[in-house]
Design a protein around this motif. Structure first.
Motif, short mmCIF file in Angstrom:
data_model
loop_
_atom_site.label_atom_id
_atom_site.label_comp_id
_atom_site.label_asym_id
_atom_site.label_seq_id
_atom_site.Cartn_x
_atom_site.Cartn_y
_atom_site.Cartn_z
N LEU A 53 1.01 3.64 -4.26
CA LEU A 53 1.86 2.48 -4.48
C LEU A 53 2.38 1.92 -3.15
O LEU A 53 2.44 0.71 -2.97
N ALA A 54 2.71 2.80 -2.23
CA ALA A 54 3.18 2.36 -0.92
C ALA A 54 2.09 1.61 -0.17
O ALA A 54 2.35 0.60 0.50
N VAL A 55 0.86 2.07 -0.31
CA VAL A 55 -0.27 1.38 0.33
C VAL A 55 -0.45 -0.01 -0.28
O VAL A 55 -0.66 -0.99 0.44
N LYS A 56 -0.34 -0.12 -1.61
CA LYS A 56 -0.49 -1.42 -2.27
C LYS A 56 0.63 -2.38 -1.85
O LYS A 56 0.39 -3.56 -1.61
N VAL A 57 1.84 -1.86 -1.77
CA VAL A 57 2.98 -2.69 -1.34
C VAL A 57 2.76 -3.19 0.08
O VAL A 57 2.99 -4.36 0.38
N ALA A 58 2.29 -2.33 0.97
CA ALA A 58 2.04 -2.73 2.35
C ALA A 58 0.95 -3.81 2.41
O ALA A 58 1.06 -4.78 3.19
N THR A 59 -0.08 -3.67 1.59
CA THR A 59 -1.15 -4.66 1.55
C THR A 59 -0.62 -6.01 1.06
O THR A 59 -0.94 -7.06 1.63
N LEU A 60 0.20 -5.99 0.01
CA LEU A 60 0.78 -7.23 -0.51
C LEU A 60 1.72 -7.88 0.49
O LEU A 60 1.75 -9.10 0.62
N GLN A 61 2.47 -7.08 1.22
CA GLN A 61 3.37 -7.62 2.23
C GLN A 61 2.58 -8.29 3.35
O GLN A 61 2.96 -9.34 3.84
N ALA A 62 1.47 -7.68 3.74
CA ALA A 62 0.63 -8.27 4.79
C ALA A 62 0.04 -9.60 4.30
O ALA A 62 0.01 -10.58 5.06
N ALA A 63 -0.42 -9.63 3.05
CA ALA A 63 -0.97 -10.87 2.49
C ALA A 63 0.11 -11.94 2.42
O ALA A 63 -0.14 -13.11 2.70
N THR A 81 2.49 -17.00 4.29
CA THR A 81 3.68 -17.67 4.80
C THR A 81 3.37 -18.35 6.12
O THR A 81 3.75 -19.51 6.34
N ARG A 82 2.66 -17.65 7.00
CA ARG A 82 2.30 -18.26 8.28
C ARG A 82 1.36 -19.44 8.08
O ARG A 82 1.48 -20.46 8.75
N ALA A 83 0.40 -19.30 7.15
CA ALA A 83 -0.53 -20.39 6.90
C ALA A 83 0.20 -21.62 6.39
O ALA A 83 -0.14 -22.75 6.76
N ASN A 84 1.21 -21.42 5.55
CA ASN A 84 1.98 -22.57 5.05
C ASN A 84 2.80 -23.20 6.15
O ASN A 84 3.02 -24.41 6.14
N LYS A 85 3.29 -22.41 7.08
CA LYS A 85 4.06 -22.98 8.18
C LYS A 85 3.16 -23.74 9.13
O LYS A 85 3.57 -24.72 9.74
#
Length: 150
Positions: free
Chosen positions: A29-39, A44-48
């Motif tokens: 679950l921690a790995v999935k959360v880290a992946t989602l945070q990176a995405a 967010t950067r792409a929208n900026k």
């Protein structure tokens, strides 16, 4: 977690084993959360980086809807489109894209074509052009939010 230990009557050694089981269950679950945070950071950067692309996408949707209303025989002026549920801002976005497509005149001319194939092709080409350079579309928007009186 404390309730789990109390219910099982765990001693010192069993507590460590249960802690290991919980850690192993939480690791994927921690790995999935880290992946989602990176995405999320990437998006967010792409929208900026491309905040104006959202305006171009809204303009495309509005222009398509206005063209559909026009071809169905409905009025497509600002006040008429507001009565159909379109916001003022989105109407201006759509009109600007239609002006880039050269199917809507400048001033009080309104629609310059009644041919659905021509309108569709012109909107598609204008959208692709504005997608590459949103400044083309933004140049045709009102310079301020204070729109002319009705």
């Amino acid at each position: 977690m404390i309730n789990l230990l109390v219910k099982r009557g765990a001693g010192q050694g069993e507590t460590f084993d249960i802690s290991q089981e919980i850690a192993q269950a939480v690791q994927p679950l921690a790995v999935k959360v880290a992946t989602l945070q990176a995405a999320n950071r990437y998006l967010t950067r792409a929208n900026k980086v491309k905040p104006r692309l959202r305006i171009v996408l809204q303009a495309k949707a509005a222009a398509d809807l206005m063209a559909l209303w026009h071809l169905a025989g409905y009025r497509t002026g600002r006040i008429a489109c507001e009565s159909y549920g379109m916001t003022d801002r989105v109407w201006h976005y759509g009109r600007a894209l239609l002006q880039v497509a050269r199917v809507w005149g400048y001033g009080r001319e309104g629609w310059l074509s009644d041919n659905p194939v021509e309108i569709e092709a012109a909107i598609r080409v204008a959208f692709e052009k504005c997608e590459k350079d949103p400044g083309i579309l933004l140049a045709r928007l009102p310079s301020s939010r204070a729109l002319p009186a009705r």
